[in-house]
Write an enzyme that holds these catalytic residues in place. Structure first.
Site, PDB file in Angstrom:
ATOM      1  N   SER A  23       0.820  -1.206   0.000  1.00  0.00           N
ATOM      2  CA  SER A  23       0.000   0.000   0.000  1.00  0.00           C
ATOM      3  C   SER A  23       0.858   1.262   0.000  1.00  0.00           C
ATOM      4  CB  SER A  23      -0.948   0.018   1.207  1.00  0.00           C
ATOM      5  OG  SER A  23      -0.211  -0.071   2.416  1.00  0.00           O
ATOM      6  N   GLU A  53     -17.757  21.846 -15.960  1.00  0.00           N
ATOM      7  CA  GLU A  53     -18.124  20.484 -16.390  1.00  0.00           C
ATOM      8  C   GLU A  53     -17.346  19.442 -15.595  1.00  0.00           C
ATOM      9  OE1 GLU A  53     -18.970  20.311 -20.976  1.00  0.00           O
ATOM     10  OE2 GLU A  53     -17.387  21.741 -20.581  1.00  0.00           O
ATOM     11  N   TYR A  63      -9.841  -5.843  12.796  1.00  0.00           N
ATOM     12  CA  TYR A  63      -9.199  -5.379  11.570  1.00  0.00           C
ATOM     13  C   TYR A  63      -9.182  -6.477  10.506  1.00  0.00           C
ATOM     14  CZ  TYR A  63      -5.755  -3.792   8.194  1.00  0.00           C
ATOM     15  OH  TYR A  63      -5.139  -3.435   7.020  1.00  0.00           O
ATOM     16  N   GLN A  92      -7.557  -1.762   4.049  1.00  0.00           N
ATOM     17  CA  GLN A  92      -6.519  -1.005   3.332  1.00  0.00           C
ATOM     18  C   GLN A  92      -7.124  -0.296   2.114  1.00  0.00           C
ATOM     19  OE1 GLN A  92      -2.468  -2.676   3.066  1.00  0.00           O
ATOM     20  NE2 GLN A  92      -2.804  -2.754   0.863  1.00  0.00           N
ATOM     21  N   ASN A 139     -15.334  26.790 -23.978  1.00  0.00           N
ATOM     22  CA  ASN A 139     -16.039  25.759 -23.198  1.00  0.00           C
ATOM     23  C   ASN A 139     -15.890  25.913 -21.683  1.00  0.00           C
ATOM     24  OD1 ASN A 139     -16.911  24.507 -25.549  1.00  0.00           O
ATOM     25  ND2 ASN A 139     -15.024  23.308 -25.718  1.00  0.00           N
ATOM     26  N   SER A 184     -11.995  24.744 -28.310  1.00  0.00           N
ATOM     27  CA  SER A 184     -12.211  23.467 -28.983  1.00  0.00           C
ATOM     28  C   SER A 184     -11.111  23.272 -30.013  1.00  0.00           C
ATOM     29  CB  SER A 184     -13.579  23.494 -29.660  1.00  0.00           C
ATOM     30  OG  SER A 184     -13.598  22.555 -30.715  1.00  0.00           O
ATOM     31  N   LYS A 203     -15.557  28.287 -30.280  1.00  0.00           N
ATOM     32  CA  LYS A 203     -16.029  27.805 -28.980  1.00  0.00           C
ATOM     33  C   LYS A 203     -15.183  28.212 -27.783  1.00  0.00           C
ATOM     34  CE  LYS A 203     -18.505  24.443 -28.328  1.00  0.00           C
ATOM     35  NZ  LYS A 203     -18.916  23.073 -28.026  1.00  0.00           N
TER      36      LYS A 203
HETATM   37  N1  ARG Z   1      -1.402  -1.081   5.221  1.00  0.00           N
HETATM   38  C1  ARG Z   1      -2.341  -1.514   6.175  1.00  0.00           C
HETATM   39  C2  ARG Z   1      -3.669  -0.784   5.986  1.00  0.00           C
HETATM   40  O1  ARG Z   1      -3.642   0.205   5.343  1.00  0.00           O
HETATM   41  C3  ARG Z   1      -1.828  -1.259   7.553  1.00  0.00           C
HETATM   42  C4  ARG Z   1      -2.387  -2.144   8.585  1.00  0.00           C
HETATM   43  C5  ARG Z   1      -1.927  -3.513   8.325  1.00  0.00           C
HETATM   44  N2  ARG Z   1      -2.276  -4.423   9.359  1.00  0.00           N
HETATM   45  C6  ARG Z   1      -2.157  -5.711   9.234  1.00  0.00           C
HETATM   46  N3  ARG Z   1      -2.516  -6.456  10.208  1.00  0.00           N
HETATM   47  N4  ARG Z   1      -1.721  -6.271   8.120  1.00  0.00           N
HETATM   48  O2  ARG Z   1      -4.721  -1.168   6.431  1.00  0.00           O
END
Ligand code: ARG
Length: 468
Positions: A35, A302, A329, A334, A297, A289, A295
């Protein structure tokens, strides 16, 4: 000592959680689960939260003061490196939290490995989002206020311009342009209130919940809350790590705000068209345009209207992620971040650009006034005139309908009728009817609270000005 050194080296080589694993993570799994490519933007809040946590650990003598100082210095150094663009976030280290922890251990040695004492990424990420969202929400509130100021200024500058008010997109009754513009002020005022309200529930400290059950370390959550300026701490560790209500509330408030911006955009697009000709957008905020040279725009408007779809989508996205999750959790969560960040960026960008554009819009009073006078926009005023002379409203409505029908057949406007003709429709009609049929009189007559008369609009502006 050698054991500590060895495990330290091993920690740095592999993943922070690699202890129980025999196999290396598949590259595709790494890419799939990471992530950091999007949560890196939480780095400042991650470090802010970690510093507070470490201060607490030292205060409670869970780690030594020396280690805490070392860690804090290390974290500040990392912050400086990220700030200057020298820090390289690594996907194989999964997320922002582990990138920073890894860098810390590399920088300050085994002491760095103590930072995660008494916490988990589950409460850490909840904290980071809350800190991020708290700053972001405050920023959005400021931006809403700035846009409101731009709207009030435009209303004030054009206070007496008359335009047709619409229902069903058909000319209904004359109104003041300023009154129409201030309708958006009111919508934004509710939006602002919603964001202020969101803040109350964002502003709760989840840290100290650890993975889900709390921790055996003698932590001091109140102290951390104080350091991070949280007025409240979460009361249930399971809820604290599995709650994303505050994200949903924020996106929901954003979706409604965007809906308002979208409606405003839609109106300005219409008004800017040749068919309406009520406004002219500034050149600097329009685009040409590639094929039709004539034109100009209204792309900014928009796109604001279009981007509303994204934010509504973001809301549905997070709601859908959360709806089936068992406590506590789950990694699904994520998936809250990209919609959240997308909403934050979109809302900020739209508010900013509309605020800049607002004072540069040129209103075209001639066209507006002509449109307000055309048609039969004061028909309701005639009906009300008859009622004041003693006719029941339903009958007055019918009689006025007959007058309008007559005008349509004879191709005349109401103002073109003479008194004799008018009298044929009702004996109650006399000379004074012409007063109530004029657009100006129609507007000035709307003295009910919240009505469109100049008096009421001025009163509202005064009240708004005094409030700020
Ligand atoms: N990158 C994870 C998230 O955004 C962080 C928490 C991860 N926790 C875990 N037990 N893998 O949710």
């Amino acid at each position: 000592m050698t054991f500590i050194l060895l495990s330290f080296i091993l920690t740095l080589m592999g993943k922070l959680w690699s202890g129980r694993f025999k196999e290396e993570t598949e590259k595709t799994v790494e890419d799939f689960t990471e992530s950091v490519s999007f949560d890196a933007r939480l780095w400042k809040h991650d470090i802010q939260g970690s510093i507070a946590h470490v201060k607490m650990l030292a205060r409670r003598k869970i780690i030594s003061k020396k280690d805490a100082d070392l860690i804090i210095k290390g974290l500040n150094g990392i912050a400086a490196r990220i700030e200057s663009g020298k820090f390289r976030f690594r996907k194989d280290l999964e997320d922002v939290h582990m990138n920073i922890e890894h860098a810390l251990i590399k920088k300050v040695g085994p002491a760095g490995g103590k930072i995660h004492t008494g916490r988990s990424r589950n409460d850490q990420v909840a904290l980071d989002i809350r800190l991020y969202l708290r700053d972001g929400t405050r920023e959005i509130i400021k931006l809403i206020k700035a846009f409101q100021r731009a709207i009030v200024s435009a209303a004030e500058k054009n206070i007496d311009i008359v335009m047709p008010g619409y229902t069903h997109l058909q000319r209904a009754q004359p109104v003041l342009l300023s009154h129409h513009l201030l309708a958006y002020y009111e919508m934004l005022e509710r939006d602002r209130g919603r964001f202020e309200d969101c803040l109350k529930r964002v502003n709760v400290l989840p840290l100290g919940s650890a993975a889900l059950a709390g921790t055996t370390f003698p932590i001091d959550r109140k102290y951390v809350a104080g350091l991070l300026k949280f007025p409240a701490i979460s009361e249930n560790s399971i809820d604290a790590v599995s709650d994303r209500d505050f994200v949903i509330e924020f996106i929901s408030a954003s979706a409604l705000l965007m809906t308002h911006l979208s409606r405003l955009s839609e109106e300005f697009i219409l008004w800017n068209s040749e068919e309406f000709g009520f406004i002219e957008l500034p050149d600097a905020f329009t685009t040409g345009s590639s094929i039709m040279p004539q034109k100009k725009n209204p792309d900014v408007l928009e796109l604001t209207r279009g981007k509303t779809g994204r934010v509504v989508g973001d809301l549905v996205s997070v709601l859908t992620v959360m709806k089936g999750l068992p406590l506590a959790y789950n990694r699904d969560m994520q998936e809250d971040k990209e919609p959240l960040f997308d909403t934050m960026d979109t809302v900020m960008a739209c508010l900013l650009i509309l605020t800049k554009m607002m004072p540069r819009i040129r209103f075209r009073p001639g066209n507006m006034e002509r449109a307000a006078a055309a048609g039969f926009s004061t028909a309701t005023d005639i009906a009300e005139y008859l009622v004041k002379k003693g006719m029941p409203f339903r009958e007055a409505h019918h009689t006025t309908g007959k007058i309008v029908q007559y005008c349509i057949e004879k191709n005349r406007t109401l103002m073109e009728l003479d008194l004799e003709t008018m009298k044929r429709f009702s004996k109650l009609i006399s000379e004074d009817i012409f007063r109530c049929m004029s657009v100006d009189m129609s507007i000035e007559g709307k003295q009910s609270v919240g009505g469109t008369s100049g008096k009421m609009v001025r009163a509202r502006i005064r009240k708004i000005r005094n409030k700020r």
